[in-house]
Design an enzyme around this catalytic site. Structure first.
Site, short mmCIF file in Angstrom:
data_model
loop_
_atom_site.label_atom_id
_atom_site.label_comp_id
_atom_site.label_asym_id
_atom_site.label_seq_id
_atom_site.Cartn_x
_atom_site.Cartn_y
_atom_site.Cartn_z
N CYS A 2 36.71 -16.65 44.40
CA CYS A 2 35.77 -17.15 43.57
C CYS A 2 35.15 -18.42 44.26
O CYS A 2 35.47 -18.72 45.35
CB CYS A 2 36.27 -17.36 42.34
SG CYS A 2 37.49 -19.10 42.14
N LEU A 54 35.85 -13.78 41.34
CA LEU A 54 36.17 -12.25 41.97
C LEU A 54 37.53 -12.06 41.36
O LEU A 54 38.51 -12.64 41.88
CB LEU A 54 36.21 -12.80 43.38
CG LEU A 54 36.30 -11.47 44.18
CD1 LEU A 54 35.15 -10.23 44.07
CD2 LEU A 54 36.45 -11.79 45.87
N ILE A 56 40.89 -10.41 41.37
CA ILE A 56 41.92 -9.94 42.16
C ILE A 56 43.08 -9.89 41.35
O ILE A 56 43.94 -8.90 41.59
CB ILE A 56 41.87 -10.63 43.54
CG1 ILE A 56 40.23 -10.30 44.07
CG2 ILE A 56 43.15 -10.07 44.49
CD1 ILE A 56 40.22 -11.39 45.40
N GLU A 81 44.01 -18.33 46.33
CA GLU A 81 45.20 -17.47 46.05
C GLU A 81 46.29 -18.23 46.29
O GLU A 81 46.64 -19.06 47.49
CB GLU A 81 45.24 -16.21 46.70
CG GLU A 81 44.12 -15.24 46.48
CD GLU A 81 43.99 -14.67 45.18
OE1 GLU A 81 44.99 -14.75 44.53
OE2 GLU A 81 42.87 -13.88 44.99
N SER A 381 43.22 -10.70 57.72
CA SER A 381 42.70 -10.85 59.21
C SER A 381 43.66 -11.35 59.96
O SER A 381 44.80 -11.72 59.43
CB SER A 381 41.56 -11.65 59.24
OG SER A 381 41.73 -12.82 59.19
#
Length: 644
Positions: A2, A54, A56, A81, A381
């Site tokens: 977010c 956002l 999740i 997170e 990533s």
């Protein structure tokens, strides 16, 4: 996850006006959290906390923010997170805590209720930046994660403290006022193509450095951002951890390799926990290939992977990525980057990176983020492998420069550094046949000139700073940031470079690039190699598993050897950039010429004579000044967007 934004007015505010202002701040970063918004305004104290979400983890209303702790003492907005939060949740349940939902935010707050903010920061790991109101102590606490994965800006403007995940959130507040650039930040940007924390491009606005926190008492408003800088407290210090790890090394290579593999396997597994699918960026390099392989080992089905293709041999790794994806069995997707796309995105990049930022790989990162976001909300990533495991080619070059600096007479080095392009061209032609075959392609006029310009400096720290320096600002007497950072004693030159990169280049360039590009599309990037336990495992390992004198990332290569045939990845490192030198001589030439002719760039930031010289040499092909010229271009477009 977010974006967060808010302010401390330090006085009562009208609820309607206070909420309207907070909404404008949150709306400016809607791209970071397109799923929902949440706001808390206390009209009595003037505290306003907002979030764009956002979704999740815990997609229901029980995961929404701002969120209040079970006791009612704490109210938080946070971006990021917490990994491994299910274990911490169970510990809290064992202490009698009950939960309404399944979010990591609720676990974070319950931990604060039970153990306090400071101990909670020691207990949790992940990527985060938060603002938490402590009603009992009448304060607001701001904190940023250990390695600096998530950003947090704080500004003191018009008697208010403003904060947000991006600068545009602060600018949306009426108290922000005039947009005046900070001369020190301009100088640092010109040098390094990024602005290191705690500086930002604006006066009286600071970036919270990685691994730090700051407390603001509601009855003692800060007078300036310097008050915030002076109040910073470190809750995790990489230098301290490096010293501790070196004092407690693994017994041998076998134990070290096992420790690294266990830490990385756990980090990957924890980052696969989500209530939405998780994909991966696969460039075809060592780091992303290893992360993808470990994901596929732990996934129930095919992992979705993404990469960028360039129609340019020197920068294209897409074929390697496709081959690795086929071997691992991922569901692979790619997007082709063209000069036309770069032209279209030139105007967009300053909106994404809302302070000057000039890493050319921001362009492909934005493209691959757009590709991934069409299917997913979360990807992994390989960021972080180079800094902890000695993966950058410049480590090899810097060691060569150290040897050159020790052997060549000072006057000869200085003369070569000051020579015109035709002299370095001639020197490269003479030296190339004399070098080992494996090194001949690396002996170019550009690198020879750079070696000479660096080798003439008297000590390692100034040579390393020169390695990063692109422009020396004409009007700002600004000491190099790499020279001022203190380091532990007893480190080798390569260790010093890795530590400096981890403290500065990683959070202020690499992670800024990834965060802004991905979050501009509403995509979250998770980086297992940035798990602090992986970083500490790397520093506990012998040098032979990091940089062994000839190459880096030895441990990661060995772990990848177990999963992917060496022929698919064993090649020189290419990086994740664009064919910038060629594009500036071709499709971007016209727009670059117009920008470099502008009077707005010279004087306080860039020297006109030096700029004209470099542009002329670049167009003629006698030198490749692409990265240096890109710094000027990006500053121009940022200035046009934000200082008009």
């Amino acid at each position: 996850m977010c974006g967060i934004a808010g302010y401390l007015a330090f006085k009562p505010v009208g609820l309607e006006n206070g909420t309207s202002t907070l909404k404008a701040m949150c709306d400016s970063i809607q791209h970071r959290g397109p799923d929902a918004d949440g706001m808390f305004v206390d009209p009595d104290t003037g505290v306003a906390l907002g979030q764009r979400r956002l979704a999740i983890v815990d997609l229901t209303e029980t995961g929404e923010q701002p969120m209040t702790s079970p006791s009612g003492r704490y109210c938080i907005v946070y971006n990021g997170e917490i990994y491994g939060f299910l274990d911490l949740r169970q510990q809290l349940i064992d202490h009698g805590v009950t939960f309404r939902g399944t979010s990591d935010t609720e676990v974070l707050l319950a931990s604060m209720d039970l153990w306090g903010i400071r101990k909670t920061l020691d207990l949790v790991h992940g990527m985060f930046a938060f603002a938490v109101l402590d009603r009992q102590s009448n304060r607001v606490v701001f904190a940023r994660d250990r390695l600096g994965k998530k950003p947090l800006y704080l500004g003191v403007k018009g008697g208010h403290l403003l904060f947000g995940s991006e600068l545009k959130a602060l600018r949306a507040h009426p108290a922000f006022g005039t947009r005046e650039a900070d001369r020190r930040a301009q100088a640092q940007y010109a040098r390094y193509a990024f602005i290191p924390a705690p500086l930002t491009i604006y006066q009286d606005v600071m970036k919270l450095p990685a691994g730090t926190m700051v407390e603001v008492q509601l009855d003692a408003p800060p007078v300036s951002s310097q008050d915030l800088v002076d109040g910073l407290r470190t809750f995790w210090d990489l230098r301290d951890r490096v010293e501790a790890c070196r004092a407690d090394p693994y017994g041998d290579e076998t134990q070290a390799l096992g420790g690294i593999e266990d830490a990385l396997h756990s980090a990957v597994g924890e980052r696969m926990v989500a209530d939405v699918p998780v994909g991966t960026f696969l460039s075809g390099g060592i780091d992303s290939s290893l992360i993808t392989a470990m994901m596929q080992e732990q996934a129930a089905g095919k992992v979705i992977s993404f990469t960028v293709r360039f129609d340019h041999d020197a920068t294209n790794e897409a074929d390697y990525a496709a081959a690795i994806a086929k071997h691992l069995g991922t569901d692979h997707h790619e997007v082709t980057a063209t000069p036309e796309m770069a032209f279209d995105l030139l105007q967009k990049l300053p909106q994404v990176y809302d302070e000057p930022f000039a890493d050319p790989s921001a362009f492909p990162t934005l493209l691959v983020s757009q590709l991934a976001r069409a299917q997913l909300k979360v990807v992994m990533s390989g960021d972080g492998g180079d800094e902890s495991f000695g993966g950058y080619e410049r480590y090899v070059r810097m060691m060569a420069m150290e040897r050159i600096g020790a052997k060549l007479p000072g006057p000869a080095v200085s003369a070569l550094a000051a020579s015109p392009a035709f002299v370095t061209n001639a020197a490269a032609k003479v030296l190339r046949p004399l070098a080992p075959t494996s090194m001949r392609d690396q002996i170019t006029p550009d690198r020879l000139a750079k070696v000479a310009s660096i080798a003439r400096h008297p000590d390692f720290r100034s040579r390393y700073d020169a390695l990063f320096t692109l422009w020396n600002p004409p009007a700002a007497n600004c000491q190099g940031v790499f020279q001022t950072h203190q380091l532990p004693d007893g480190l080798s030159s390569v260790d010093k470079m890795m530590l400096l990169d981890s403290e500065l280049y990683l959070p202020e360039s690499i992670l800024v690039k990834a965060d802004r590009a991905s979050m501009s599309t509403g995509l979250e990037i998770r980086a297992p190699l940035l798990d602090y336990r992986v970083v500490e495992a790397a520093w506990r390992s012998p040098d032979s598993l990091r940089y062994n004198g000839k190459s880096g990332k030895v441990a990661l290569r060995r772990l990848l050897d177990k999963r992917v045939p060496k022929a698919l990845y064993d090649r020189p490192k290419q990086g994740f950039g664009i064919p910038l030198n060629d594009w500036l001589r071709g499709p971007l030439k016209s727009i670059a010429s117009d920008v470099f002719a502008s009077d707005n760039l010279v004087g306080e930031v860039f020297d006109r004579a030096q700029l004209n010289k470099r542009w002329s040499e670049h167009l003629s092909g006698t030198r490749n000044w692409g990265p240096h010229l890109w710094v000027v271009l990006m500053y121009h477009f940022w200035q046009e967007e934000w200082l008009r």
